[in-house]
Write an enzyme that holds these catalytic residues in place. Structure first.
Site, short mmCIF file in Angstrom:
data_model
loop_
_atom_site.label_atom_id
_atom_site.label_comp_id
_atom_site.label_asym_id
_atom_site.label_seq_id
_atom_site.Cartn_x
_atom_site.Cartn_y
_atom_site.Cartn_z
N TYR A 1 -2.98 14.41 -9.66
CA TYR A 1 -1.82 14.03 -9.27
C TYR A 1 -2.72 11.92 -8.14
CZ TYR A 1 1.48 11.85 -5.55
OH TYR A 1 2.16 11.42 -4.47
N LYS B 1 -0.96 8.30 -9.87
CA LYS B 1 -1.01 7.81 -9.08
C LYS B 1 -1.86 6.40 -9.05
CE LYS B 1 2.61 9.04 -7.08
NZ LYS B 1 3.60 8.61 -7.15
#
Lengths: 78, 250
Positions: B155, B159
């Site tokens: 994740y 980002k």
């Protein structure tokens, strides 16, 4: 105004060239047809013909002549 | 000349996205509120906001894992021939998992939605912004993309990619007019997404935060609105950390 005339005008507007120079024009033939100028020309054509070209076609659009084939894919005959 | 202000907000049906729809509507923006699936509840909510603030808010539905659907959704907006002042790429998916316990399918899905779909949406919307020669693109990143920690390899990687994409894109679009590209990197907010986070991780995040609490969605929406406004006209290519001081507490 015919599609052809609008097509020619897009080149003249995007690259600041004379009408007589448009027919044989290819990517990077003139200083204004760099990557930024290319996107500006695509933007004008999309606006004029109310289409949204795929990235592959934008990359493929390497000359005035080739552009006619690309536009045909979007139902625009010039 | 007063130009009608219109925004596209993805992931608009809940959490940060819905808070942004509300903030922008409150401030006179019309909104194309993008969500994955049609829902009566969502349409009732946005219709209520539109009536309350005297703007229009139109639902646009597309699945971010489907490139053709993204194009079709953005074409719907494109064909309206209106200015797009702001695009907020808010939609995303989240999970925390040890890298060695993550399947490649899960990792690909994260990148597909959080990075590739975002990039494709930007490519399409930029066609409108380069024509009009102005616009604001605001990408929702995360502090997970700025600070490495266990469980955020995948994740956090997505980002971080969004952060770098933001800075580089700002450079590339500069020749096309007054188009600014910024990102917000929030810490966790009080949204449904925290239900996917372990209690221990949530507690650690709150303990590390100088304010000792999660962000309210409205606090992130305020920053998005600021980045879209003239008050931020000299901010470009930046990732703005909004974390209640968590970075100072570590």
């Amino acid at each position: 105004m015919s599609n052809m005339q609008q097509y020619v005008n897009a080149f003249m507007e995007a690259f600041g060239v004379e009408e007589s120079a448009v027919a044989t024009l290819k990517y990077q033939d003139v200083e204004a047809w760099d990557s930024v100028g290319h996107m500006q020309m695509i933007s004008i054509l999309e606006d004029v013909f109310d289409i949204m070209m795929d990235i592959d076609d934008i990359i493929d659009f390497g000359s005035f002549e080739k552009g006619k084939e690309v536009l045909a894919k979007y139902g625009v005959s010039v | 000349m007063n130009i009608e202000k219109n925004a596209i907000i993805t992931g608009a049906n809940r959490g940060l996205g819905f808070a942004m729809v509300k903030k922008f509507a409150e401030n006179g923006f019309n909104v194309w509120a993008c969500a994955r699936k049609p829902s009566d509840e969502f349409e009732t909510k946005i219709s209520g906001l539109a009536n309350e603030y005297g703007v229009w808010i139109k639902p646009v539905y597309f699945d971010l894992t489907d490139e053709a659907a993204i194009k079709s959704g953005i074409m719907e907006i494109y064909k309206e021939k209106k200015h797009v002042h702001t695009l907020i790429n808010n939609a995303g998916i989240h999970y925390e998992k040890l890298f060695q316990m993550s399947t490649m399918k899960e990792i690909r899905e994260l990148y597909e939605v959080n990075v590739f779909a975002l990039m494709y949406t930007v490519q399409l919307v930029l066609k409108m912004m380069t024509k009009q020669k102005f616009g604001n693109i605001i990408n929702i990143s995360s502090i997970a993309g700025l600070t490495p920690y266990s469980g955020n390899v995948s994740y956090g990687g997505t980002k971080a990619a969004v952060g770098l994409f933001t800075g580089a894109l700002a450079i590339e679009v500069a020749p096309f007019g007054n188009i600014r590209v910024n990102a917000i990197a929030p810490s966790r907010a009080e949204t449904e997404i925290i239900s996917h986070v372990s209690e221990a991780s949530l507690k650690k995040g709150i303990d590390n935060c100088l304010l000792g609490r999660l962000a309210k969605p409205s606090e992130i929406a305020d920053i998005a609105y600021f980045l879209s406004s003239e008050e931020s006209s000299y901010i470009n290519g930046q990732v703005i950390r909004v974390d209640g001081g968590a970075s100072n507490g570590n």
